[in-house]
Design a protein around this motif. Sequence first.
Motif, PDB file in Angstrom:
ATOM      1  N   ARG A  48      42.779  38.130  44.621  1.00  0.00           N
ATOM      2  CA  ARG A  48      41.513  38.793  44.309  1.00  0.00           C
ATOM      3  C   ARG A  48      40.442  37.774  43.921  1.00  0.00           C
ATOM      4  O   ARG A  48      39.279  37.902  44.321  1.00  0.00           O
ATOM      5  N   ALA A  49      40.833  36.750  43.172  1.00  0.00           N
ATOM      6  CA  ALA A  49      39.874  35.708  42.777  1.00  0.00           C
ATOM      7  C   ALA A  49      39.356  34.962  44.010  1.00  0.00           C
ATOM      8  O   ALA A  49      38.153  34.680  44.112  1.00  0.00           O
ATOM      9  N   ARG A  50      40.261  34.670  44.943  1.00  0.00           N
ATOM     10  CA  ARG A  50      39.837  33.991  46.177  1.00  0.00           C
ATOM     11  C   ARG A  50      38.931  34.893  46.995  1.00  0.00           C
ATOM     12  O   ARG A  50      37.935  34.440  47.577  1.00  0.00           O
ATOM     13  N   ARG A  51      39.261  36.172  47.027  1.00  0.00           N
ATOM     14  CA  ARG A  51      38.453  37.126  47.785  1.00  0.00           C
ATOM     15  C   ARG A  51      37.041  37.239  47.204  1.00  0.00           C
ATOM     16  O   ARG A  51      36.048  37.226  47.941  1.00  0.00           O
ATOM     17  N   GLU A  52      36.947  37.331  45.877  1.00  0.00           N
ATOM     18  CA  GLU A  52      35.640  37.461  45.236  1.00  0.00           C
ATOM     19  C   GLU A  52      34.784  36.218  45.468  1.00  0.00           C
ATOM     20  O   GLU A  52      33.569  36.317  45.689  1.00  0.00           O
ATOM     21  N   ALA A  53      35.416  35.047  45.448  1.00  0.00           N
ATOM     22  CA  ALA A  53      34.679  33.809  45.705  1.00  0.00           C
ATOM     23  C   ALA A  53      34.168  33.774  47.141  1.00  0.00           C
ATOM     24  O   ALA A  53      33.032  33.355  47.414  1.00  0.00           O
ATOM     25  N   ALA A  79      43.563  40.552  51.049  1.00  0.00           N
ATOM     26  CA  ALA A  79      42.289  39.968  50.626  1.00  0.00           C
ATOM     27  C   ALA A  79      41.323  39.764  51.792  1.00  0.00           C
ATOM     28  O   ALA A  79      40.121  39.603  51.574  1.00  0.00           O
ATOM     29  N   GLN A  80      41.824  39.807  53.026  1.00  0.00           N
ATOM     30  CA  GLN A  80      40.964  39.668  54.201  1.00  0.00           C
ATOM     31  C   GLN A  80      40.321  40.996  54.601  1.00  0.00           C
ATOM     32  O   GLN A  80      39.531  41.053  55.527  1.00  0.00           O
ATOM     33  N   VAL A  81      40.686  42.061  53.891  1.00  0.00           N
ATOM     34  CA  VAL A  81      40.272  43.419  54.252  1.00  0.00           C
ATOM     35  C   VAL A  81      39.219  43.926  53.258  1.00  0.00           C
ATOM     36  O   VAL A  81      39.266  43.630  52.072  1.00  0.00           O
ATOM     37  N   VAL A 120      44.187  43.872  44.649  1.00  0.00           N
ATOM     38  CA  VAL A 120      43.382  42.794  45.238  1.00  0.00           C
ATOM     39  C   VAL A 120      41.900  43.167  45.218  1.00  0.00           C
ATOM     40  O   VAL A 120      41.054  42.413  45.678  1.00  0.00           O
ATOM     41  N   GLY A 121      41.585  44.349  44.684  1.00  0.00           N
ATOM     42  CA  GLY A 121      40.200  44.782  44.624  1.00  0.00           C
ATOM     43  C   GLY A 121      39.694  45.426  45.892  1.00  0.00           C
ATOM     44  O   GLY A 121      38.498  45.372  46.187  1.00  0.00           O
ATOM     45  N   VAL A 122      40.583  46.058  46.644  1.00  0.00           N
ATOM     46  CA  VAL A 122      40.223  46.695  47.916  1.00  0.00           C
ATOM     47  C   VAL A 122      40.440  48.203  47.798  1.00  0.00           C
ATOM     48  O   VAL A 122      41.539  48.648  47.441  1.00  0.00           O
TER      49      VAL A 122
END
Length: 397
Positions: free
Chosen positions: A155-160, A241-243, A271-273
């Motif tokens: 999730r942190a990588r996705r938000e960045a 996280a790619q979604v 993951v925040g999706v």
Amino acid sequence: MRILFIYPSQADDATNRYRCVHLCEALTTAGHTAEHVSAGQDAVRVAHDIVVLHRMPWGGPGSAFAAAARSIGARVIYSADDLIFDLEHARHTGTLFPDDPLRYRHSKREAEANAQTLQNADGALFSTEFLATGRGVVIRNFLGSELLSLSQAARARREAFLKQRQDDRVTLGYLSGSPTHDADLADIALPLAATLERFSHARLLVVGTVALPGPLRRFEQNGRVRRHPYVPWRELPGLIAQVDINLAPLDLTRPFNHAKSEIKFLEAAAVGVPTIAARSAALLETEGALLCGTDQEWSDALASWLSEPTKRQAASEAALAALEQHQASTQSGIESVFTAWMPEKAVHGSVTVTRPRKSKVVGKIFQTEQKFLRRWHYLRRHWRLANEQERHGGGTA
């Protein structure tokens, strides 16, 4: 309390992780002794107050462990997270070809044996109310600490990434574990194709060996549908996280699917999706998910989140909040469920259950039959898909 969970396969299988490993972790955190083992081991020592037989058919290991538990005064609990114990639904266990007599015979035998374990148990534990009605109690699925940690990092990588992204591309994701979900994706093929046609910035990621329905094939040819192979569960958060929007359709013509839990929602929410899902009997109502029952509802839900990024972001935050609440409320009730099953008298002694040679032979025969059926279904599936592509002119819609 001392609790022993026994399952018929490996700990890394999703059903065993969610229904045994995660429960052991929660009970251990609460100060109890909880262990999980595979019935395939040569010897298992039973010296516990409660023995949980997860998806364990009667006869062979199932009845042997039940007898061992009762001999020392322990309680025997049956556990299931699918409708595998109901003979009426033996044709609806997620098979590719429900009319296949070989698979039906296999599923019927499995259902009869699981039903017998349920009947001989002192209590029953299920993952949804749909399964538990009139049969036992519910502890809903929840995420374990390792998956939560992996999801937090993803999730942190996705938000960045989202902060740096320059384009307005939105990725819809369908993450499938096996080709038994062909009918689920096909159920939303038309509204999904119409959505991709309407919104040029939408893309679709399809994970696993699930077949791509005819209406979506032309989008694969022009690069707007991307395929990704099945991944082990530890790699799943990075893929989620790619979604931007998680899809969880179900073919609800099969009663088996109404018993499915909210795992897809939980894993995406971590993951925040946010998720758009089929409105089945077992799924949670939450602001972090839109539940749909018709093609029009699927089209409207997709359009809402594709056309208004702020709604999608709000849903992402709501999904994460719903997950946190779900984790806390679910785990808080686990101890009381098992406390109610504690035997009135103290358990005495221990018994070691050894796997007899006959059981090993029968187990290998059963595994061989499963592999044969799986390969047979895959061959039939590939033949069917090849014929469909030929009828559609080489894979076009």
